[in-house]
Design an enzyme around this catalytic site. Structure first.
Site, short mmCIF file in Angstrom:
data_model
loop_
_atom_site.label_atom_id
_atom_site.label_comp_id
_atom_site.label_asym_id
_atom_site.label_seq_id
_atom_site.Cartn_x
_atom_site.Cartn_y
_atom_site.Cartn_z
CB SER A 1 71.97 39.92 15.09
OG SER A 1 72.74 40.96 15.58
CG HIS B 1 67.79 43.49 16.29
ND1 HIS B 1 67.56 43.13 14.98
CD2 HIS B 1 69.13 43.58 16.42
CE1 HIS B 1 68.71 43.01 14.36
NE2 HIS B 1 69.68 43.28 15.21
CD GLU C 1 64.28 43.14 12.85
OE1 GLU C 1 63.67 42.49 12.00
OE2 GLU C 1 65.43 42.85 13.20
CG ASN D 1 70.56 40.99 10.97
OD1 ASN D 1 71.09 41.80 10.21
ND2 ASN D 1 70.56 41.15 12.27
N1 LIG Z 1 77.35 44.72 15.10
C1 LIG Z 1 76.16 44.97 14.61
O1 LIG Z 1 76.01 45.55 13.53
C2 LIG Z 1 74.94 44.57 15.40
C3 LIG Z 1 73.70 45.10 15.05
C4 LIG Z 1 72.57 44.76 15.80
C5 LIG Z 1 72.69 43.87 16.86
N2 LIG Z 1 73.93 43.34 17.17
C6 LIG Z 1 74.00 42.42 18.31
O2 LIG Z 1 74.44 43.13 19.44
C7 LIG Z 1 75.21 42.27 20.29
C8 LIG Z 1 76.56 42.89 20.52
O3 LIG Z 1 77.22 43.09 19.27
P1 LIG Z 1 78.44 44.10 19.12
O4 LIG Z 1 78.60 44.33 17.65
O5 LIG Z 1 78.27 45.25 20.04
O6 LIG Z 1 79.66 43.18 19.63
P2 LIG Z 1 81.06 43.65 20.23
O7 LIG Z 1 81.99 42.52 19.97
O8 LIG Z 1 81.42 45.02 19.75
O9 LIG Z 1 80.76 43.79 21.81
C9 LIG Z 1 80.40 42.71 22.62
C10 LIG Z 1 80.71 43.09 24.06
O10 LIG Z 1 80.18 42.07 24.92
C11 LIG Z 1 81.07 41.94 25.99
N3 LIG Z 1 80.89 40.66 26.66
C12 LIG Z 1 81.21 39.42 26.24
N4 LIG Z 1 80.92 38.51 27.20
C13 LIG Z 1 80.40 39.21 28.25
C14 LIG Z 1 79.93 38.83 29.53
N5 LIG Z 1 79.91 37.56 29.93
N6 LIG Z 1 79.47 39.81 30.35
C15 LIG Z 1 79.47 41.10 29.95
N7 LIG Z 1 79.91 41.51 28.74
C16 LIG Z 1 80.37 40.57 27.90
C17 LIG Z 1 82.45 42.04 25.33
O11 LIG Z 1 83.45 42.31 26.29
C18 LIG Z 1 82.23 43.18 24.35
O12 LIG Z 1 82.52 44.44 24.94
C19 LIG Z 1 75.22 40.90 19.61
O13 LIG Z 1 74.17 40.12 20.11
C20 LIG Z 1 74.98 41.27 18.16
O14 LIG Z 1 74.44 40.22 17.40
C21 LIG Z 1 75.05 43.68 16.47
#
Ligand SMILES: NC(=O)c1ccc[n+]([C@@H]2O[C@H](COP(=O)([O-])OP(=O)(O)OC[C@H]3O[C@@H](n4cnc5c(N)ncnc54)[C@H](O)[C@@H]3O)[C@@H](O)[C@H]2O)c1
Length: 292
Positions: A120, A141, A153, A191
């Site tokens: 993000s 993204h 994005e 963001n």
């Molecule tokens: N939440 C949002 O609204 C949103 C929107 C766009 C982008 N993002 C981005 O997407 C990404 C994930 O966000 P999310 O909301 O899904 O988080 P989340 O906490 O729901 O999920 C993250 C996942 O990553 C896994 N993980 C952590 N370390 C790991 C590793 N070493 N190997 C494999 N898996 C691993 C965790 O076990 C978990 O299942 C981030 O970079 C975040 O910034 C989030």
């Protein structure tokens, strides 16, 4: 342009599962990887539930749901990503975690596979430097919830080659999403604008200007936002919100991006929003209850 048939996803959290969902519906074979079998099972259960909801609301036939599910596999063995033409990394928003993942995943990948990050906020160029393929690396993204939100994005790093970008653009089009292109600045476009607003809403709560309900109602009915900023923060995940504010604060070196101390405290308490059952609202009952 390269051909994408097999998509690998790293991270079975809310974003990884959403990306897997839309890729499978669009006809791609999808392989999800996460740290443990339990996380993958939980992720697959979420995808099952979300696809079933799309059938129930008439957005998809039951046959399409079954076909989509048949295209998704999950495994906690990183070697199972070896067939991927494109891997989308959607793991925790933490640069150290992402760099470590790239170190483990790159040796497994085909030489010409594209590695993309769903970060993000983090620098694409800096993340690319932790891979063996900066020219085959970029930001794709997606927005949350992925099956619903239309925008993606696209962000190039300094070394991203044109074939990588064109292939990603074509891939996103096949998912029926609209592309916007952002330059590689902290938090890109959405963001950079959205998170300071959410952070300001948290300051508004912190300073006692309004309650959780007052702030969210004000922005829903007074600014015509579909959901209040505190509800949205819970939905995004407060850990992710904090990480993005820290990237803005450090990356742009401007005090206006200072994360609200209340946001820091909530994350320290493990109150991460919907995913942990408590954030600015308590989600343990039938309906979310404001906590302040
Ligand atoms: N939440 C949002 O609204 C949103 C929107 C766009 C982008 N993002 C981005 O997407 C990404 C994930 O966000 P999310 O909301 O899904 O988080 P989340 O906490 O729901 O999920 C993250 C996942 O990553 C896994 N993980 C952590 N370390 C790991 C590793 N070493 N190997 C494999 N898996 C691993 C965790 O076990 C978990 O299942 C981030 O970079 C975040 O910034 C989030």
């Amino acid at each position: 342009m390269s051909t994408i048939r097999n998509v690998g996803i790293v991270g079975a959290g809310q974003m990884g599962c959403g990306i897997a969902h839309v890729c499978a519906v669009a006809g791609y074979k999808v392989q999800i990887y996460d740290l443990s079998a339990e996380r993958i099972e939980a992720g697959l259960a979420t995808i099952h539930g979300n696809l079933a909801r799309q059938v129930a609301s008439g957005k998809m036939t039951d046959e399409d749901r079954k076909n989509a599910l048949a295209r998704i596999s999950g495994s906690a063995d990183i070697n199972d990503l070896s067939q991927a033409d494109l891997v989308v990394e959607a793991a925790t928003e933490d640069e150290t975690v992402k760099r470590k993942i790239y170190g483990n995943v790159c040796p497994v990948l085909k030489a010409d596979a594209i590695l993309a990050t769903n970060t993000s906020s983090l620098s694409i160029t800096r993340l690319a430097s932790a891979t063996d393929r900066p020219e085959r690396f970029m930001g794709i993204h997606f927005m949350n919830p992925v099956p619903v939100m239309k925008l993606v994005e696209l962000v190039r790093g300094i070394a991203t080659e044109e074939d990588t970008f064109a292939t990603a653009k074509q891939f996103v089009a096949t998912l029926d999403k609209t592309v916007t292109v952002a330059e590689d600045f902290p938090a890109f476009i959405v963001n950079r604008i959205l998170l300071p607003m959410i952070n300001e809403a948290i300051y508004t709560l912190y300073e006692g200007v309004g309650t959780v309900d007052a702030i969210d109602t004000a922005m829903r009915l007074g600014a015509n936002h579909p959901m209040g900023p505190l509800q949205l923060a819970d939905f995004i995940g407060l850990d992710t919100c904090l990480s993005i504010m820290q990237v803005l604060y450090e990356g742009l070196a401007d005090s206006k991006y200072r994360p609200c101390p209340l946001l820091v405290k909530y994350v320290e308490a493990g109150w991460l929003g919907r995913k942990s059952g408590r954030g600015f609202y308590d989600y343990r009952g039938e309906v979310p209850v404001p906590t302040r």
